[in-house]
Design a protein around this motif. Sequence first.
Motif, PDB file in Angstrom:
ATOM      1  N   GLN A 247       0.787  -1.212  -0.103  1.00  0.00           N
ATOM      2  CA  GLN A 247       0.021  -0.164   0.283  1.00  0.00           C
ATOM      3  C   GLN A 247       0.809   1.432   0.040  1.00  0.00           C
ATOM      4  N   ASN A 248       2.004   1.392   0.869  1.00  0.00           N
ATOM      5  CA  ASN A 248       2.461   2.526   0.925  1.00  0.00           C
ATOM      6  C   ASN A 248       3.486   2.859  -0.338  1.00  0.00           C
ATOM      7  N   GLY A 249       3.831   1.726  -1.052  1.00  0.00           N
ATOM      8  CA  GLY A 249       4.776   1.951  -2.274  1.00  0.00           C
ATOM      9  C   GLY A 249       3.743   2.525  -3.416  1.00  0.00           C
ATOM     10  N   GLN A 311       2.225   1.035 -22.143  1.00  0.00           N
ATOM     11  CA  GLN A 311       1.206  -0.110 -21.972  1.00  0.00           C
ATOM     12  C   GLN A 311       1.375  -0.696 -20.516  1.00  0.00           C
ATOM     13  N   ARG A 312       2.485  -0.480 -19.935  1.00  0.00           N
ATOM     14  CA  ARG A 312       2.834  -1.208 -18.652  1.00  0.00           C
ATOM     15  C   ARG A 312       2.272   0.021 -17.490  1.00  0.00           C
ATOM     16  N   VAL A 313       2.407   1.097 -17.696  1.00  0.00           N
ATOM     17  CA  VAL A 313       1.865   2.117 -16.777  1.00  0.00           C
ATOM     18  C   VAL A 313       0.367   2.031 -16.549  1.00  0.00           C
ATOM     19  N   THR A 314      -0.368   1.893 -17.883  1.00  0.00           N
ATOM     20  CA  THR A 314      -1.932   1.761 -17.775  1.00  0.00           C
ATOM     21  C   THR A 314      -2.334   0.298 -17.374  1.00  0.00           C
ATOM     22  N   LYS A 315      -1.438  -0.459 -16.907  1.00  0.00           N
ATOM     23  CA  LYS A 315      -1.749  -1.919 -16.872  1.00  0.00           C
ATOM     24  C   LYS A 315      -1.870  -2.148 -15.400  1.00  0.00           C
ATOM     25  N   TYR A 316      -1.307  -1.268 -14.539  1.00  0.00           N
ATOM     26  CA  TYR A 316      -1.367  -1.364 -13.143  1.00  0.00           C
ATOM     27  C   TYR A 316      -2.484  -1.276 -12.429  1.00  0.00           C
ATOM     28  N   PRO A 317      -3.596  -0.694 -12.882  1.00  0.00           N
ATOM     29  CA  PRO A 317      -4.902  -0.481 -12.236  1.00  0.00           C
ATOM     30  C   PRO A 317      -5.516  -2.122 -12.540  1.00  0.00           C
ATOM     31  N   LEU A 318      -5.318  -2.617 -13.637  1.00  0.00           N
ATOM     32  CA  LEU A 318      -5.882  -3.797 -14.037  1.00  0.00           C
ATOM     33  C   LEU A 318      -5.292  -5.038 -13.145  1.00  0.00           C
ATOM     34  N   LEU A 319      -3.945  -4.694 -13.043  1.00  0.00           N
ATOM     35  CA  LEU A 319      -3.525  -5.993 -12.215  1.00  0.00           C
ATOM     36  C   LEU A 319      -3.982  -5.877 -10.527  1.00  0.00           C
ATOM     37  N   LEU A 320      -3.934  -4.598 -10.222  1.00  0.00           N
ATOM     38  CA  LEU A 320      -4.583  -4.380  -8.869  1.00  0.00           C
ATOM     39  C   LEU A 320      -5.918  -4.769  -8.456  1.00  0.00           C
ATOM     40  N   GLN A 321      -6.678  -4.780  -9.583  1.00  0.00           N
ATOM     41  CA  GLN A 321      -8.270  -5.076  -9.559  1.00  0.00           C
ATOM     42  C   GLN A 321      -8.293  -6.377  -9.723  1.00  0.00           C
ATOM     43  N   ALA A 322      -7.501  -7.056 -10.496  1.00  0.00           N
ATOM     44  CA  ALA A 322      -7.556  -8.561 -10.294  1.00  0.00           C
ATOM     45  C   ALA A 322      -7.245  -8.901  -8.865  1.00  0.00           C
ATOM     46  N   VAL A 323      -6.282  -8.392  -8.292  1.00  0.00           N
ATOM     47  CA  VAL A 323      -6.018  -8.760  -6.823  1.00  0.00           C
ATOM     48  C   VAL A 323      -7.227  -8.515  -5.922  1.00  0.00           C
ATOM     49  N   LEU A 324      -7.963  -7.023  -6.134  1.00  0.00           N
ATOM     50  CA  LEU A 324      -8.976  -6.868  -5.176  1.00  0.00           C
ATOM     51  C   LEU A 324     -10.072  -7.864  -5.509  1.00  0.00           C
ATOM     52  N   ARG A 326     -10.259 -10.969  -5.869  1.00  0.00           N
ATOM     53  CA  ARG A 326      -9.928 -12.242  -5.075  1.00  0.00           C
ATOM     54  C   ARG A 326      -9.545 -11.926  -3.614  1.00  0.00           C
ATOM     55  N   SER A 327      -9.947 -10.790  -3.159  1.00  0.00           N
ATOM     56  CA  SER A 327      -9.705 -10.419  -1.742  1.00  0.00           C
ATOM     57  C   SER A 327     -10.675 -10.152  -0.941  1.00  0.00           C
ATOM     58  N   PRO A 328     -11.448 -11.298  -0.164  1.00  0.00           N
ATOM     59  CA  PRO A 328     -12.704 -11.061   0.357  1.00  0.00           C
ATOM     60  C   PRO A 328     -12.576 -10.071   1.600  1.00  0.00           C
ATOM     61  N   GLU A 329     -11.433 -10.058   2.519  1.00  0.00           N
ATOM     62  CA  GLU A 329     -11.162  -9.260   3.689  1.00  0.00           C
ATOM     63  C   GLU A 329     -11.516  -7.944   3.259  1.00  0.00           C
ATOM     64  N   ALA A 330     -12.183  -7.201   4.384  1.00  0.00           N
ATOM     65  CA  ALA A 330     -12.420  -5.817   4.135  1.00  0.00           C
ATOM     66  C   ALA A 330     -11.328  -4.693   4.149  1.00  0.00           C
ATOM     67  N   HIS A 331     -10.135  -5.058   5.115  1.00  0.00           N
ATOM     68  CA  HIS A 331      -9.338  -4.277   5.284  1.00  0.00           C
ATOM     69  C   HIS A 331      -8.243  -4.277   4.075  1.00  0.00           C
ATOM     70  N   VAL A 332      -8.315  -5.582   3.489  1.00  0.00           N
ATOM     71  CA  VAL A 332      -7.554  -5.780   2.253  1.00  0.00           C
ATOM     72  C   VAL A 332      -8.120  -4.867   1.019  1.00  0.00           C
ATOM     73  N   GLN A 333      -9.634  -5.030   1.017  1.00  0.00           N
ATOM     74  CA  GLN A 333     -10.087  -4.288  -0.302  1.00  0.00           C
ATOM     75  C   GLN A 333      -9.944  -2.812   0.026  1.00  0.00           C
ATOM     76  N   GLU A 334     -10.164  -2.462   1.019  1.00  0.00           N
ATOM     77  CA  GLU A 334     -10.004  -0.771   1.473  1.00  0.00           C
ATOM     78  C   GLU A 334      -8.377  -0.464   1.087  1.00  0.00           C
ATOM     79  N   ALA A 335      -7.455  -1.331   1.367  1.00  0.00           N
ATOM     80  CA  ALA A 335      -6.047  -0.825   0.806  1.00  0.00           C
ATOM     81  C   ALA A 335      -5.789  -1.128  -0.598  1.00  0.00           C
ATOM     82  N   LEU A 336      -6.556  -1.930  -1.185  1.00  0.00           N
ATOM     83  CA  LEU A 336      -6.115  -2.080  -2.570  1.00  0.00           C
ATOM     84  C   LEU A 336      -7.183  -0.910  -3.441  1.00  0.00           C
TER      85      LEU A 336
END
Length: 495
Positions: A247-249, A311-324, A326-336
């Motif tokens: 998150q901090n990064g 292409q790479r810089v515009t792909k970061y939101p898609l990569l993070l959304q894929a993690v989001l 698959r993350s059911p925990e509320a605090h993880v969803q908030e951080a992502l």
Amino acid sequence: MQTFVPPDECPFQGLVASRIETYGGRYQASNQGSADRLHSQVASGLDPGRRRLHGYVPFAKGSGQVRGVSPLKMQEPEPEKKYGGPFGSGPPHSPKFKEVSKARQLEMRLHTFSMFGMPRLPPEERRHWEIGEGSDSSLVIEKSWKELVPGHKEMSRELCHQQEALWELLTTELIYVRKLKIMTNLLTAGLLNLQRVGLLTEVSAEILFGNVPSLIRAHKSFWEEVLGPTLRETRASGQPLDPVSLQNGFLTFSQRFQPYVQYCLQVKQTMAYAREQQDNNPLFHAFVQWCEKHKLAGRQMLGDLLIKPHQRVTKYPLLLQAVLKRSPEAHVQEALSAMIAAVESFLRHINQLVHRSEEQESLVAAARRIGPYDVLEPSSEEVQKNLRPFCTLDLTSPMLGVASEYIRQLLLEGPVRVKEGREGKLDVYLFLFSDMLLVTKPQRKLNKAKVIRPPLMLEKLVCRPLRDPSMSLLWGPFPSPSSWQGEGAVRMGIK
């Protein structure tokens, strides 16, 4: 150009000598001496890794006979064919001969790079282009996250999918950095080394790859400070990758990746420059083809490499959304969600700058199409001199009454027939900008449009539709009302 012959016919010179000189070695040879003494000088001039080339004789492919020509021997054209070749023939000082000579030099240099590798750049260029290869040991990763998590078989399916999404973020980051390094370690290094010997000096490495080292440094820092620690923690603990640790990064994404602003603003011009050089410069085209076939290129084309950062810089939101996802925990969803918002905010900022730059280019192009602004015919030189300061039209100047970040835009343009009075008609060409309407007359010889009326500010104009759908009534602060008739008025949106 030196003539390359077997060692028993002349002193040590030619390709091997030039290579030793290029790579920092020295040699001494006498015009008189036996072949044995010459061979010992060659062996002593080369480092131990290269001495094994001494005396090497290759076998002919598909033949049981041994060729008697050393691979280090370069054969010169026969005297009667000296000026011939694929570029035609001509005297030594003709442009065609020089082109042949340059092509031959390029071929030899690229052959040298293939045999001995790429020489290091001079110190003054090394500071900008070289990234620091010694720290690349940290840019490694296992084949699968399962190698790091012994208990992966007991994990839920959803958590496994989350780990797969995080692993894709990590692995694609390293793959991308390696592709960026193709542009610096192969294309840029090759081009600059060729320019040191007078080849391809007309090609600008700064235009093509000037911002790439900054991108590589930003991503290496991102890996070492953000992604790498998360991976090391999993290696040490055997626990699944923790998305919250990123998150901090990602919240400082805009500060970390500022070099992308410059790159995205220039990528359109960079790719156009690369295409132009490949289309019009045969030597550069040959160099790019050699690079694209090199083992370090990994079958990457120059155009594909230049568009990778965008292409790479515009792909970061898609990569993070894929993690989001698959993350059911509320605090993880908030951080992502916070991480995604930070990245998307930075991308919106880049898009706004790119859009503004494109608007500025479009405005400059439109201004070039509009010729002189002479709305009055001066009766004398004195009148013309006094009118000149008021007869200038700078379309690139800021608009009145709005903030400076808003740029005048060309909204519509087209031909219109103006009906003045009862019988008068005039064919004009209109330019509708954000704040004004310009009435011009095309000048075919100059390929420009001459302004024939003072600029009509939109805030002072009134437009009303008439019964005839092809006509509209337009009036404002000018002597008499005018009706605008014709299909052009419909296209212009004047209804």
